[in-house]
Design a protein around this motif. Structure first.
Motif, PDB file in Angstrom:
ATOM      1  N   ARG A   1      13.750 -27.734  18.255  1.00 44.13           N
ATOM      2  CA  ARG A   1      12.914 -28.355  19.293  1.00 44.13           C
ATOM      3  C   ARG A   1      12.820 -29.873  19.123  1.00 44.13           C
TER       4      ARG A   1
ATOM      5  N   SER B   1      17.956 -23.181  17.389  1.00 41.44           N
ATOM      6  CA  SER B   1      16.766 -22.369  17.119  1.00 41.44           C
ATOM      7  C   SER B   1      16.185 -21.933  18.470  1.00 41.44           C
ATOM      8  N   ARG B   2      15.218 -21.047  18.397  1.00 46.16           N
ATOM      9  CA  ARG B   2      14.591 -20.643  19.653  1.00 46.16           C
ATOM     10  C   ARG B   2      13.853 -21.828  20.293  1.00 46.16           C
TER      11      ARG B   2
ATOM     12  N   GLN C   1      21.709 -18.953  19.751  1.00 44.81           N
ATOM     13  CA  GLN C   1      20.524 -18.887  18.866  1.00 44.81           C
ATOM     14  C   GLN C   1      20.844 -18.217  17.529  1.00 44.81           C
ATOM     15  N   LEU C   2      20.324 -18.812  16.468  1.00 42.96           N
ATOM     16  CA  LEU C   2      20.485 -18.262  15.118  1.00 42.96           C
ATOM     17  C   LEU C   2      19.153 -17.687  14.679  1.00 42.96           C
ATOM     18  N   GLY C   3      19.194 -16.547  13.983  1.00 43.57           N
ATOM     19  CA  GLY C   3      17.939 -16.004  13.466  1.00 43.57           C
ATOM     20  C   GLY C   3      17.771 -14.533  13.771  1.00 43.57           C
ATOM     21  N   GLN C   4      16.544 -14.116  13.626  1.00 44.23           N
ATOM     22  CA  GLN C   4      16.215 -12.688  13.739  1.00 44.23           C
ATOM     23  C   GLN C   4      16.698 -12.068  15.051  1.00 44.23           C
ATOM     24  N   THR C   5      16.466 -12.755  16.155  1.00 46.35           N
ATOM     25  CA  THR C   5      16.895 -12.220  17.449  1.00 46.35           C
ATOM     26  C   THR C   5      18.149 -12.930  17.940  1.00 46.35           C
TER      27      THR C   5
ATOM     28  N   GLY D   1      15.854 -31.175  13.262  1.00 46.47           N
ATOM     29  CA  GLY D   1      14.640 -30.983  14.056  1.00 46.47           C
ATOM     30  C   GLY D   1      14.248 -29.528  14.173  1.00 46.47           C
TER      31      GLY D   1
ATOM     32  N   SER E   1      11.880 -26.535  12.313  1.00 46.50           N
ATOM     33  CA  SER E   1      10.767 -26.472  11.359  1.00 46.50           C
ATOM     34  C   SER E   1      11.048 -25.527  10.181  1.00 46.50           C
TER      35      SER E   1
ATOM     36  N   GLN F   1      11.668 -16.497  11.178  1.00 46.39           N
ATOM     37  CA  GLN F   1      12.582 -15.815  12.123  1.00 46.39           C
ATOM     38  C   GLN F   1      13.880 -16.586  12.289  1.00 46.39           C
ATOM     39  N   HIS F   2      13.848 -17.883  12.065  1.00 45.18           N
ATOM     40  CA  HIS F   2      15.087 -18.670  12.113  1.00 45.18           C
ATOM     41  C   HIS F   2      15.817 -18.548  10.768  1.00 45.18           C
TER      42      HIS F   2
ATOM     43  N   ASN G   1      14.339 -33.714   9.157  1.00 39.57           N
ATOM     44  CA  ASN G   1      13.065 -33.464   9.837  1.00 39.57           C
ATOM     45  C   ASN G   1      12.118 -34.621   9.548  1.00 39.57           C
ATOM     46  N   LYS G   2      11.348 -35.006  10.551  1.00 38.14           N
ATOM     47  CA  LYS G   2      10.456 -36.159  10.319  1.00 38.14           C
ATOM     48  C   LYS G   2       9.178 -35.748   9.598  1.00 38.14           C
TER      49      LYS G   2
ATOM     50  N   ASP H   1      13.550 -39.602  11.430  1.00 29.95           N
ATOM     51  CA  ASP H   1      13.793 -39.310  12.839  1.00 29.95           C
ATOM     52  C   ASP H   1      15.280 -39.012  13.060  1.00 29.95           C
ATOM     53  N   LEU H   2      15.572 -37.832  13.594  1.00 28.84           N
ATOM     54  CA  LEU H   2      16.979 -37.445  13.760  1.00 28.84           C
ATOM     55  C   LEU H   2      17.725 -38.383  14.690  1.00 28.84           C
TER      56      LEU H   2
HETATM   57  C1  LIG Z   1       9.801 -11.643  17.154  1.00 27.05           C
HETATM   58  C2  LIG Z   1      10.265 -13.057  17.058  1.00 27.05           C
HETATM   59  C3  LIG Z   1      11.616 -13.311  16.927  1.00 27.05           C
HETATM   60  C4  LIG Z   1      12.072 -14.631  16.827  1.00 27.05           C
HETATM   61  N1  LIG Z   1      13.414 -14.863  16.661  1.00 27.05           N
HETATM   62  C5  LIG Z   1      13.839 -16.140  16.467  1.00 27.05           C
HETATM   63  C6  LIG Z   1      15.225 -16.410  16.215  1.00 27.05           C
HETATM   64  O1  LIG Z   1      16.079 -15.532  16.217  1.00 27.05           O
HETATM   65  N2  LIG Z   1      15.579 -17.698  15.998  1.00 27.05           N
HETATM   66  C7  LIG Z   1      14.687 -18.742  15.998  1.00 27.05           C
HETATM   67  O2  LIG Z   1      15.086 -19.893  15.771  1.00 27.05           O
HETATM   68  N3  LIG Z   1      13.382 -18.496  16.249  1.00 27.05           N
HETATM   69  C8  LIG Z   1      12.937 -17.241  16.495  1.00 27.05           C
HETATM   70  N4  LIG Z   1      11.627 -17.027  16.761  1.00 27.05           N
HETATM   71  C9  LIG Z   1      10.736 -18.197  16.959  1.00 27.05           C
HETATM   72  C10 LIG Z   1      10.268 -18.823  15.662  1.00 27.05           C
HETATM   73  O3  LIG Z   1       9.078 -18.194  15.218  1.00 27.05           O
HETATM   74  C11 LIG Z   1       9.957 -20.328  15.871  1.00 27.05           C
HETATM   75  O4  LIG Z   1       9.023 -20.470  16.911  1.00 27.05           O
HETATM   76  C12 LIG Z   1      11.197 -21.152  16.216  1.00 27.05           C
HETATM   77  O5  LIG Z   1      12.215 -20.929  15.267  1.00 27.05           O
HETATM   78  C13 LIG Z   1      10.813 -22.637  16.205  1.00 27.05           C
HETATM   79  O6  LIG Z   1      11.921 -23.414  16.566  1.00 27.05           O
HETATM   80  P1  LIG Z   1      12.037 -24.900  16.057  1.00 27.05           P
HETATM   81  O7  LIG Z   1      12.001 -24.943  14.574  1.00 27.05           O
HETATM   82  O8  LIG Z   1      13.188 -25.506  16.747  1.00 27.05           O
HETATM   83  O9  LIG Z   1      10.737 -25.569  16.721  1.00 27.05           O
HETATM   84  P2  LIG Z   1       9.403 -26.090  16.044  1.00 27.05           P
HETATM   85  O10 LIG Z   1       8.799 -25.059  15.175  1.00 27.05           O
HETATM   86  O11 LIG Z   1       8.595 -26.633  17.157  1.00 27.05           O
HETATM   87  O12 LIG Z   1       9.895 -27.279  15.103  1.00 27.05           O
HETATM   88  C14 LIG Z   1      10.396 -28.503  15.554  1.00 27.05           C
HETATM   89  C15 LIG Z   1      10.599 -29.381  14.323  1.00 27.05           C
HETATM   90  O13 LIG Z   1      11.239 -30.569  14.709  1.00 27.05           O
HETATM   91  C16 LIG Z   1      10.701 -31.636  13.966  1.00 27.05           C
HETATM   92  N5  LIG Z   1      10.919 -32.873  14.746  1.00 27.05           N
HETATM   93  C17 LIG Z   1      10.383 -33.212  15.940  1.00 27.05           C
HETATM   94  N6  LIG Z   1      10.905 -34.374  16.375  1.00 27.05           N
HETATM   95  C18 LIG Z   1      11.783 -34.788  15.430  1.00 27.05           C
HETATM   96  C19 LIG Z   1      12.628 -35.914  15.296  1.00 27.05           C
HETATM   97  N7  LIG Z   1      12.692 -36.879  16.249  1.00 27.05           N
HETATM   98  N8  LIG Z   1      13.398 -36.020  14.200  1.00 27.05           N
HETATM   99  C20 LIG Z   1      13.348 -35.079  13.206  1.00 27.05           C
HETATM  100  N9  LIG Z   1      12.553 -33.985  13.290  1.00 27.05           N
HETATM  101  C21 LIG Z   1      11.791 -33.819  14.384  1.00 27.05           C
HETATM  102  C22 LIG Z   1       9.226 -31.288  13.793  1.00 27.05           C
HETATM  103  O14 LIG Z   1       8.689 -31.933  12.663  1.00 27.05           O
HETATM  104  C23 LIG Z   1       9.302 -29.770  13.626  1.00 27.05           C
HETATM  105  O15 LIG Z   1       9.370 -29.399  12.255  1.00 27.05           O
HETATM  106  C24 LIG Z   1      11.145 -15.715  16.865  1.00 27.05           C
HETATM  107  C25 LIG Z   1       9.781 -15.439  16.993  1.00 27.05           C
HETATM  108  C26 LIG Z   1       9.354 -14.139  17.092  1.00 27.05           C
HETATM  109  C27 LIG Z   1       7.877 -13.880  17.218  1.00 27.05           C
END
Ligand SMILES: Cc1cc2nc3c(=O)[nH]c(=O)nc-3n(C[C@H](O)[C@H](O)[C@H](O)COP(=O)(O)OP(=O)(O)OC[C@H]3O[C@@H](n4cnc5c(N)ncnc54)[C@H](O)[C@@H]3O)c2cc1C
Length: 326
Positions: A211, A236-237, A250-254, A267, A269, A273-274, A288-289, A306-307
């Protein structure tokens, strides 16, 4: 009569996929006195069958039918029901892949046979069979004892080493006829989506987008980094939810389970699940920042920042190295 373990051969871009060879290794562990049969479904599979004779299976069974030329749920499920009736195996084994996930629950329900899905390990202990698999989004590993002689099993990708070729070709090849009712839905064609990244499972380098990439511009930067270092993009999701990339990446559980030599998480977290889909990577670099992001707990190298600043700097260094590593 000997028990039989049937492995469903899977194809990726018309080549037998690595998960099939991993299934052969898993089947060897379960084998005991049983015969291992590799099932190849499709059209014109004889050439593949001859090549696969060098792997450690006892028999290759060809099920050829025009409706099986490409994977489609209904014809494959019907054909497998017919194979099950004719061969009467003890175990049907295949990968916990899109195909495995699509048809194994249907067959299990239809035949009233237990299904153990996403299995990570199998172990015989004093003739009792135990399996492990992740549950509760990968937070726990469940250990179960199998109490029936007949069952279905899907294995988690990359948990077994791919079986290797032998010098000799001992196994036999035979054909089996199946009847598939033409009234079932028929696959007309497949169109590749623009952003679809193929072969994530086999990629040696994966750049992961989370994200934190924020928008299409961020996603373009990730693609640029992947191109620069010869990698493939996974997401990621969180990135899927931004609407800038396709869920098939998408990589991870689903999503997909991968085991590249290098995974660069940008970027992301590091939600559990990831992580269940990526922690088999040999080396993980996280950008990650947030210095407290959970991804850093599994990363071999942490880049806090910052990425949008770090990735251009990495690409610049890649093209014109200023640091010498001895
Ligand atoms: C049943 C179930 C199954 C799921 N299956 C999956 C799955 O298969 N795969 C998956 O990925 N998720 C899955 N999820 C979702 C998972 O729980 C997380 O919500 C998801 O992985 C979060 O994605 P993210 O890390 O990209 O986003 P976030 O958790 O929002 O993290 C974003 C990160 O980016 C960093 N960031 C922001 N801006 C910058 C920047 N400019 N430079 C550097 N860093 C920055 C932030 O510090 C933060 O750590 C599932 C959830 C459930 C409930």
């Amino acid at each position: 009569m000997k028990d039989k373990i049937i492995i469903l051969g899977e194809y990726q871009q018309d080549k037998i996929s690595s998960i099939t060879l991993e299934c052969i290794s898993a089947a060897k562990q379960l084998q005991g006195e049983a015969e291992i049969i590799l099932l190849l479904m499709g059209e014109d599979r004889k050439k593949d069958a001859c090549e696969l004779q060098q792997y450690d299976v006892d028999q290759i069974v060809l099920v050829e039918h025009p409706l099986l030329s490409r994977f489609s749920n209904e014809p494959y499920a019907k054909a497998l029901l017919s194979v099950w009736d004719q061969l009467n195996p003890a175990i049907l084994l295949w990968g916990h892949t899109d195909i495995g996930k699509a048809i194994s629950p249907y067959l299990s329900e239809k035949l009233d046979i237990p299904l153990y899905s996403n299995v990570e390990s199998v172990e015989y202990n004093e003739k009792r069979l135990f399996l492990t698999r992740p549950v509760y989004s990968g937070k726990l590993i469940e250990k179960i004892e199998v109490n029936t002689p007949t069952f279905f099993l899907t294995i988690k990708p990359k948990k077994w080493k791919a079986s290797q070729k032998k010098l000799e070709r001992n196994c036999t090849i035979r054909s089996l006829k199946v009847k598939i009712d033409k009234s079932i839905p028929t696959l007309i064609g497949l169109e590749q989506k623009k952003q679809q990244t193929l072969n994530l499972e086999d990629a040696k380098i994966i750049v992961g987008a989370g994200r934190g990439i924020q928008n299409e511009e961020g996603f373009a930067l990730i693609n640029q980094l992947a191109k620069t270092i010869g990698g493939t993009v996974g997401v990621s999701r969180g990135a899927v939810e931004l609407g800038v990339c396709d869920a098939s990446m998408q990589l991870g559980q689903t999503g997909k389970t991968v085991a590249p030599d290098l995974y660069i998480a940008c970027g992301i977290s590091g939600a559990i699940q990831h992580l269940v889909g990526v922690t088999s990577a040999k080396t993980i670099i996280a950008i990650n920042k947030d210095p407290h992001a959970p991804i850093f707990e599994v990363a071999d190298y942490a880049i806090v920042g910052d990425l949008f600043e770090i990735i251009p700097a990495l690409m610049k260094e890649w093209d014109n190295p200023t640091i010498e590593i001895s």
